[in-house]
Design an enzyme around this catalytic site. Structure first.
Site, PDB file in Angstrom:
ATOM      1  CB  SER A 163      -1.091  -0.056   1.086  1.00 30.10           C
ATOM      2  OG  SER A 163      -1.992   0.911   1.013  1.00 30.10           O
ATOM      3  CG  HIS A 210      -5.323  -3.076   0.388  1.00 27.61           C
ATOM      4  ND1 HIS A 210      -4.819  -2.580  -0.813  1.00 27.61           N
ATOM      5  CD2 HIS A 210      -4.756  -2.107   1.327  1.00 27.61           C
ATOM      6  CE1 HIS A 210      -3.996  -1.437  -0.470  1.00 27.61           C
ATOM      7  NE2 HIS A 210      -3.893  -1.390   0.761  1.00 27.61           N
ATOM      8  CG  ASP A 224      -6.372  -3.679  -3.141  1.00 23.71           C
ATOM      9  OD1 ASP A 224      -7.332  -2.964  -2.360  1.00 23.71           O
ATOM     10  OD2 ASP A 224      -5.183  -3.673  -3.225  1.00 23.71           O
TER      11      ASP A 224
END
Length: 543
Positions: free
Chosen positions: A197, A463, A416
């Site tokens: 991320s 994610h 995600d």
């Protein structure tokens, strides 16, 4: 999501249980002592204050959190602050094993707007897990204290935004190498970056801005296209929770997901609740739209809900300049649309960006966000011009990183719900396009890129981890093998944890370097990775 929940969700890479670090060619160093550790307190580094150097054994209480990390080897904990500018306060910590150091350094990434040092968390993206693998490890709060969801720290503090954007990670890396050399008497033989991320963006930033900092980089689900991502996520939040007519409660999302699976699950040759490549799925949510006399009781979707679903799938376009801001989320991810599932409570990260940095107005109302509004549209255009050069990591020129001998592994879950998986594909393809400028054959350019950069798309993964597909994999071991032994990863085996008896994995599947995909051989157990091979796709692509 609660602050704790989303903080973990956007955090750092879920890479899987440690497989044991590869032995370092540099050999072993003699064990270090508590006295060796304490001497680091007097180490002099440029623009740096070392606040403590202490031995930790077995357990560690995370400052200010009330959490305890256990099963730690004996280590030296060095904590300090770096001040490259008068307004910089970059906290960092280096953890150094007293015994059995593997001769290497691991830099650990952050999530969201950062604000905390990555002490513990998903394996293996934490100080704790890396010292367990034998690494010296370093992490930073990127120059401010916070919960990861709030950009208030940068309001009126442009240097702190620069620290967050790129300076803190580079500074902590330089300092960590010096601390490591001072402690062990020699520099680390290799340095690796591990992040997802924001941590993935940090890894790409390092490769682009400071190509000699790291020999190997793991960049999971990178938020590297920062300003367009903030704008698109804000728009999709408004789309999904802006009013009650469009809101998609869990039953509606389950209905939608089941319909997608029914239409497309068999396209990859295996019916397993996972889409190997969602771009092959051509599903129209209008088939679920309620009739004129139907009630939206969970058995169908209203016209407004169908419109919202189409927008989430298709992504966000600039309504005035007619250009794409960001692609949408993948089919198959519907059950995970939790960031867009709480009316009146939007996902905080993008709206904090607009409140504190773009409009610089603490009273700005997120409900007013509409790209068709001339004021908002101009703010988006200005923000893209102002912040993308600072916060983005989209430069396709990785030649200096490659020349250094660097290797980059990027991964992204197809399911995600926070950062579209197409973002990773777009960046990878931009690097290939850069290498094939001037009419060079794309196939040869792509083959050259594969010599130092590979992207792994993970079917069914959310994610940075989780999801209903095989999502636990040790990409760090793959990167070590590539950097230290020249063994490029032609596949990485992923497992779906906890589904079998006694919590053992119930499925394993190879992850393949993009654009190859895992194809079922036609016989054998479809839960066994050996029943699949990585092949180049011969399929039509969804635009």
């Amino acid at each position: 999501m609660t602050p704790v929940t989303w903080k973990v969700a956007i955090g750092i890479a879920l890479i899987g249980p440690a497989a044991g670090a590869l032995s370092s060619a540099a050999g072993q160093v003699a064990p270090r002592t508590a006295a060796d550790c304490e001497r680091l307190r007097t180490l002099k580094l440029e623009n740096t204050t070392i606040a403590l150097a202490e031995q930790v054994s077995g357990a560690f209480s995370v400052p200010g959190m009330g959490d305890t990390i256990r099963n730690l080897p004996a280590l030296c904990r060095v904590a300090g602050e770096i001040q490259p500018t008068a307004d910089s306060h970059i906290a960092f910590e280096v953890w150094l094993p007293l015994e059995r150091w593997n001769g290497k350094l691991a830099g650990i990434g952050n999530g969201g707007w950062a604000g905390t040092i990555s002490y513990g968390g998903p394996p293996n993206a934490s100080l704790a897990d890396q010292v367990r693998r034998g690494y010296a490890a370093v992490s930073t709060n990127t120059g401010h204290e916070g919960n990861g969801g709030d950009a208030r720290f940068a309001y009126g503090h442009p240097e702190r935004l620069v620290d967050f954007a790129w300076r803190a990670v580079h500074e902590m890396t330089v300092k960590a190498k010096s601390v490591t050399q001072a402690f062990y008497g020699r520099p680390p033989a290799h340095a690796y970056w591990i992040g997802c991320s924001t941590g993935g963006k940090q890894g790409l930033t390092e490769a682009q801005r400071f190509p000699t900092d790291y020999d190997g980089i793991i960049a999971g689900a990178p938020a590297n296209n920062w300003t367009p991502l903030m704008t698109a996520t804000a728009t999709l939040s408004i789309t999904a929770i802006g009013d009650s007519a469009r809101f998609l409660p869990p039953p509606a999302r389950a209905l939608l997901h089941d319909a997608v699976m029914k239409a497309c699950d068999k396209l990859d040759g295996v019916e397993d609740g996972v889409l190997e490549d969602p771009r092959r799925c051509h599903f129209d949510p209008a088939v679920l739209q309620c009739g004129a006399t139907s009630q939206t009781d969970g058995s169908c979707l209203s016209a407004a809900q169908v419109g919202a679903v189409r927008r989430i799938y298709s992504g966000v376009d600039d309504p005035i300049e007619a250009r794409n801001v960001s692609p949408g989320l993948a089919l198959g991810s519907e059950r995970l649309w939790n960031p867009f599932a709480t009316p009146g409570r939007p996902f905080p990260i993008p709206f904090s960006f607009y409140r504190w940095l773009v409009f610089a107005d603490s009273n700005w109302d997120w409900r007013s966000f509409d790209l068709a509004n001339p004021r908002v549209h101009q703010a988006w255009i200005d923000a893209d011009r102002k912040f993308t050069p600072l916060l983005g990591a989209t430069d396709p020129n990785l030649r200096a990183f490659r020349a250094h001998g660097g290797k980059l592994i990027q991964y992204h879950g197809w399911n995600d719900p926070l950062i579209t998986p197409l973002n990773s594909i777009h960046y990878y393809e931009s690097v290939v396009a850069f290498e094939t400028r001037g009419g060079r054959d794309k196939a040869s350019g792509a083959a050259d890129v594969q010599q130092f950069y590979r992207l792994f798309m993970v079917p069914g993964m959310a994610h940075c981890g989780g999801g209903n597909g095989p999502n636990v994999f040790d990409v760090e071991a793959a990167l070590e093998g590539w950097v230290e032994h020249g063994v490029a990863p032609d596949s990485v085996i992923a497992a779906h944890p906890g589904g079998g008896p006694n919590g053992v994995p119930d499925r394993r599947r190879p992850l393949c370097p993009y654009p190859r995909v895992a194809v079922y051989k036609g016989d054998g157990d479809s839960n066994d990775a050996a029943s699949f091979s990585c092949r180049d796709p011969s399929m039509s692509r969804r635009p």
